[in-house]
Structures are given as structure tokens and as C-alpha cells.
Scaffold this active site. Structure first.
Site, PDB file in Angstrom:
ATOM      1  N   SER A 188       0.845  -1.200   0.000  1.00  0.00           N
ATOM      2  CA  SER A 188       0.000   0.000   0.000  1.00  0.00           C
ATOM      3  C   SER A 188       0.877   1.245   0.000  1.00  0.00           C
ATOM      4  O   SER A 188       1.979   1.238   0.570  1.00  0.00           O
ATOM      5  CB  SER A 188      -0.863   0.010   1.272  1.00  0.00           C
ATOM      6  OG  SER A 188      -1.485   1.264   1.439  1.00  0.00           O
ATOM      7  N   TYR A 233      -1.030  -0.199  10.221  1.00  0.00           N
ATOM      8  CA  TYR A 233      -1.142  -0.631   8.814  1.00  0.00           C
ATOM      9  C   TYR A 233       0.115  -0.243   8.028  1.00  0.00           C
ATOM     10  O   TYR A 233       0.618  -1.025   7.226  1.00  0.00           O
ATOM     11  CB  TYR A 233      -2.395   0.017   8.233  1.00  0.00           C
ATOM     12  CG  TYR A 233      -2.769  -0.381   6.829  1.00  0.00           C
ATOM     13  CD1 TYR A 233      -3.379  -1.604   6.565  1.00  0.00           C
ATOM     14  CD2 TYR A 233      -2.561   0.487   5.755  1.00  0.00           C
ATOM     15  CE1 TYR A 233      -3.752  -1.959   5.280  1.00  0.00           C
ATOM     16  CE2 TYR A 233      -2.930   0.149   4.467  1.00  0.00           C
ATOM     17  CZ  TYR A 233      -3.535  -1.075   4.228  1.00  0.00           C
ATOM     18  OH  TYR A 233      -3.904  -1.409   2.954  1.00  0.00           O
TER      19      TYR A 233
HETATM   20  P1  NAP Z   1     -11.622  -5.655   1.008  1.00  0.00           P
HETATM   21  O1  NAP Z   1     -12.538  -5.275  -0.100  1.00  0.00           O
HETATM   22  O2  NAP Z   1     -11.976  -5.319   2.414  1.00  0.00           O
HETATM   23  O3  NAP Z   1     -11.327  -7.241   0.905  1.00  0.00           O
HETATM   24  C1  NAP Z   1     -10.460  -7.857   1.810  1.00  0.00           C
HETATM   25  C2  NAP Z   1     -10.378  -9.332   1.497  1.00  0.00           C
HETATM   26  O4  NAP Z   1      -9.402  -9.910   2.384  1.00  0.00           O
HETATM   27  C3  NAP Z   1     -11.691 -10.076   1.746  1.00  0.00           C
HETATM   28  O5  NAP Z   1     -11.800 -11.091   0.770  1.00  0.00           O
HETATM   29  C4  NAP Z   1     -11.472 -10.690   3.119  1.00  0.00           C
HETATM   30  O6  NAP Z   1     -12.190 -11.907   3.317  1.00  0.00           O
HETATM   31  C5  NAP Z   1     -10.008 -10.993   3.065  1.00  0.00           C
HETATM   32  N1  NAP Z   1      -9.386 -11.133   4.381  1.00  0.00           N
HETATM   33  C6  NAP Z   1      -9.248 -10.188   5.344  1.00  0.00           C
HETATM   34  N2  NAP Z   1      -8.631 -10.723   6.417  1.00  0.00           N
HETATM   35  C7  NAP Z   1      -8.372 -12.022   6.110  1.00  0.00           C
HETATM   36  C8  NAP Z   1      -7.756 -13.104   6.788  1.00  0.00           C
HETATM   37  N3  NAP Z   1      -7.283 -12.953   8.039  1.00  0.00           N
HETATM   38  N4  NAP Z   1      -7.650 -14.300   6.178  1.00  0.00           N
HETATM   39  C9  NAP Z   1      -8.131 -14.469   4.920  1.00  0.00           C
HETATM   40  N5  NAP Z   1      -8.728 -13.489   4.216  1.00  0.00           N
HETATM   41  C10 NAP Z   1      -8.848 -12.289   4.818  1.00  0.00           C
HETATM   42  O7  NAP Z   1     -10.162  -5.004   0.798  1.00  0.00           O
HETATM   43  P2  NAP Z   1      -9.415  -4.515  -0.520  1.00  0.00           P
HETATM   44  O8  NAP Z   1      -9.534  -3.047  -0.575  1.00  0.00           O
HETATM   45  O9  NAP Z   1      -9.811  -5.354  -1.693  1.00  0.00           O
HETATM   46  O10 NAP Z   1      -7.906  -4.836  -0.096  1.00  0.00           O
HETATM   47  C11 NAP Z   1      -7.178  -5.941  -0.631  1.00  0.00           C
HETATM   48  C12 NAP Z   1      -5.708  -5.736  -0.318  1.00  0.00           C
HETATM   49  O11 NAP Z   1      -5.269  -4.516  -0.927  1.00  0.00           O
HETATM   50  C13 NAP Z   1      -5.373  -5.607   1.170  1.00  0.00           C
HETATM   51  O12 NAP Z   1      -4.143  -6.219   1.449  1.00  0.00           O
HETATM   52  C14 NAP Z   1      -5.271  -4.107   1.369  1.00  0.00           C
HETATM   53  O13 NAP Z   1      -4.456  -3.800   2.479  1.00  0.00           O
HETATM   54  C15 NAP Z   1      -4.655  -3.701   0.049  1.00  0.00           C
HETATM   55  N6  NAP Z   1      -4.863  -2.297  -0.308  1.00  0.00           N
HETATM   56  C16 NAP Z   1      -6.098  -1.791  -0.537  1.00  0.00           C
HETATM   57  C17 NAP Z   1      -6.249  -0.449  -0.890  1.00  0.00           C
HETATM   58  C18 NAP Z   1      -7.570   0.190  -1.182  1.00  0.00           C
HETATM   59  O14 NAP Z   1      -7.601   1.417  -1.377  1.00  0.00           O
HETATM   60  N7  NAP Z   1      -8.672  -0.540  -1.237  1.00  0.00           N
HETATM   61  C19 NAP Z   1      -5.105   0.372  -0.982  1.00  0.00           C
HETATM   62  C20 NAP Z   1      -3.853  -0.188  -0.744  1.00  0.00           C
HETATM   63  C21 NAP Z   1      -3.743  -1.517  -0.413  1.00  0.00           C
HETATM   64  P3  NAP Z   1     -13.699 -11.975   3.958  1.00  0.00           P
HETATM   65  O15 NAP Z   1     -14.391 -10.718   3.549  1.00  0.00           O
HETATM   66  O16 NAP Z   1     -14.241 -13.215   3.348  1.00  0.00           O
HETATM   67  O17 NAP Z   1     -13.544 -12.067   5.438  1.00  0.00           O
END
Ligand code: NAP
Length: 242
Positions: free
Chosen positions: A140, A153
Site C-alpha cells: 500500500s 497498517y
Molecule cells: P476488502 O474489499 O476489504 O477485501 C479484503 C479481502 O481480504 C476479503 O476477501 C477478506 O475476506 C479478506 N481477508 C481479510 N482478512 C483475512 C484473513 N485474516 N484471512 C483471509 N482473508 C482475509 O479489501 P481490498 O480493498 O480489496 O484490499 C485488498 C488488499 O489490498 C489488502 O491487502 C489491502 O491492504 C490492500 N490495499 C487496498 C487499498 C484500497 O484502497 N482498497 C489500498 C492499498 C492496499 P472476507 O471478507 O471473506 O472475510
């Protein structure tokens, strides 16, 4: 990549992970799809993966739980080795440092760092025998620049950036390439509660990113076109941090 290689995508029941799973299925991968709790979301993504031409194996386990990870992966790894591993599972518990509970610190570090460790250790042992593979870690901007309200984070993602660079050097000679993709603000459940209209003016491109824009970079890093790229952090952030 030969036909019907496997990609293991963690945290793929929604958001960026779901888009990555569908994109890689379109590229010709079968998907091992990990998630923690959202059975309905995971089933929907599995159906999109199949529509895109891939087989999909659902793997419900908490990436921060080493025993659960081993229980889910060891039987599969006895038969097959994924060509690609995408460590994407993640979550945030934002608060200022003075108010941060020990649990909020530990849980965020554990999902990103222990989660990376448990799944990658098992998969890499298999990849080393095959002498090929790609690993992509979802980090991130927060881990590159630091972000107020996200000390936990930022520490977790900064740690994962270090792990990416170290592992890349450790296994490059075995033809296993390790990179990280670093998104800025991408519209998913994770960012749903943020004041996006206040954030947009801070982004040089003036808009948030889409999950497809992140998935496209992961697809590239898992493709033959990325055959000389390892240990890199590829930012997908609209110019937010350079
Ligand atoms: P999201 O929509 O909240 O989805 C998160 C996913 O991770 C869900 O499928 C969730 O599963 C799963 N998850 C969370 N904790 C888990 C665990 N302990 N074991 C297994 N699965 C787990 O988030 P996102 O925005 O797509 O983020 C995905 C990745 O990108 C993350 O690493 C996040 O830090 C990174 N990221 C996101 C952004 C952004 O702006 N969105 C920016 C930078 C980085 P369930 O829902 O089934 O529990």
C-alpha cells in the site's frame, strides 16, 4: 506459463482480490481462492472465475492462523504447485497512535505479516522444487509514505515491502520472481467509509483507482512479459506518491 497453471489468491471474496482472481482466470489460470468469512462473496467470485474459463477451489481459512493455513493447503500442495501466489488478504483498523489498542496493533501486523509468512512458506517450498513461480504481495502507499492514523497498517505494509525485497533476492536463482503491487486509494469495502471527495483533490489524477487497474498489474507480473522483474514495488496510485 503452460496451460492450466494455478494461481492462489488470498483475500479474494471481494475487492481487489476478487478482481485479481477473475483477471488471472481470464489469463488461463485455475484459481485457489482464499477468503476468511464471506461465503456468498466467495461463491460469486468463483462463478465469475468459471465464466472466465478457470476452475476454482474455495479455501476458507484465516491467513493469520498457521495451523488453519497448513490444514487447507498441505493436501492440495501434495498434488499440485501453484505457479502464482498473490498475498492480498488484508484489513485495516485505523486510529491515532495514542488511542491504538494492543489488539489493533497485533491483529493488523498478524494478518499482513504472519499471513504472508504462513502461506508463502508452504507454497515457496513447493515452488523451489519446480524451479519456477511468481509471488505478488499486495502492499500500500501507506507502507511507502506512512499515513497518519495508520501506524499499525503502515508498519505492516512497510514490513511486507522489506519481505518482498529479501525473498526476491533469496529465490531469484530458482526462477521465482517476487514483487509487490502498491495501490493508492482504490474503491472497495476497505475505503467505503473514507471521505473520498476530500481525498480526490490530493490525488494528481483527481480520481480513485479501480480494482481492475490493480488486477491488470498483477496479471502482467504473473505473465511471461514480466520475466526480468523481481524485488520491485509497483505503485498504482494515480500519482499520489512518487
Ligand atoms: P476488502 O474489499 O476489504 O477485501 C479484503 C479481502 O481480504 C476479503 O476477501 C477478506 O475476506 C479478506 N481477508 C481479510 N482478512 C483475512 C484473513 N485474516 N484471512 C483471509 N482473508 C482475509 O479489501 P481490498 O480493498 O480489496 O484490499 C485488498 C488488499 O489490498 C489488502 O491487502 C489491502 O491492504 C490492500 N490495499 C487496498 C487499498 C484500497 O484502497 N482498497 C489500498 C492499498 C492496499 P472476507 O471478507 O471473506 O472475510
Amino acid at each position: 506459463m503452460s496451460e492450466r497453471d494455478i494461481a492462489l489468491v488470498t483475500g479474494a471474496s471481494k475487492g481487489i482480490g476478487a478482481a485479481v482472481a477473475v483477471e488471472l482466470a481470464g489469463d488461463g489460470f485455475d484459481i485457489w481462492l482464499n477468503y476468511r468469512s464471506d461465503d456468498e462473496g466467495a461463491a460469486q467470485v468463483a462463478s465469475c472465475v468459471r465464466e472466465a474459463g478457470g476452475q476454482c477451489t474455495l479455501l476458507k481459512y484465516d491467513v493469520a492462523d498457521g495451523q488453519a493455513t497448513a490444514n487447507a493447503l498441505e493436501p492440495l500442495l501434495a498434488e499440485n504447485t501453484p505457479y502464482a501466489l498473490i498475498n492480498n488478504a488484508g484489513f485495516a483498523r485505523d486510529t491515532i497512535m495514542a488511542w491504538m489498542k494492543e489488539e489493533e496493533w497485533k491483529n493488523v501486523l498478524s494478518v499482513h505479516l504472519d499471513g504472508f509468512f504462513f502461506t508463502t512458506k508452504l507454497v515457496v517450498a513447493s515452488m523451489l522444487k519446480k524451479r519456477k513461480g511468481r509471488i505478488v504481495n499486495m502492499v500500500s502507499t501507506s507502507g511507502e509514505s506512512g499515513n497518519p492514523g495508520q501506524v499499525n497498517y503502515s508498519a505492516a505494509k512497510g514490513g511486507l515491502i522489506g519481505a518482498t525485497k529479501a525473498l526476491a533476492k533469496e529465490i531469484a536463482k530458482r526462477n521465482i520472481l517476487v514483487n509487490a503491487v502498491s495501490p493508492g486509494f482504490i474503491e472497495t469495502d476497505m475505503t467505503a467509509d473514507l471521505p473520498i471527495d476530500k481525498i480526490k483533490p490530493l490525488i494528481p489524477m483527481g480520481r480513485t483507482g479501480t480494482v481492475q487497474e490493480v488486477a491488470g498489474v498483477v496479471s502482467f507480473l504473473c505473465s511471461p512479459r514480466a520475466s526480468y522483474i523481481t524485488g520491485q514495488i509497483i505503485s498504482v496510485n494515480g500519482g499520489l506518491y512518487t
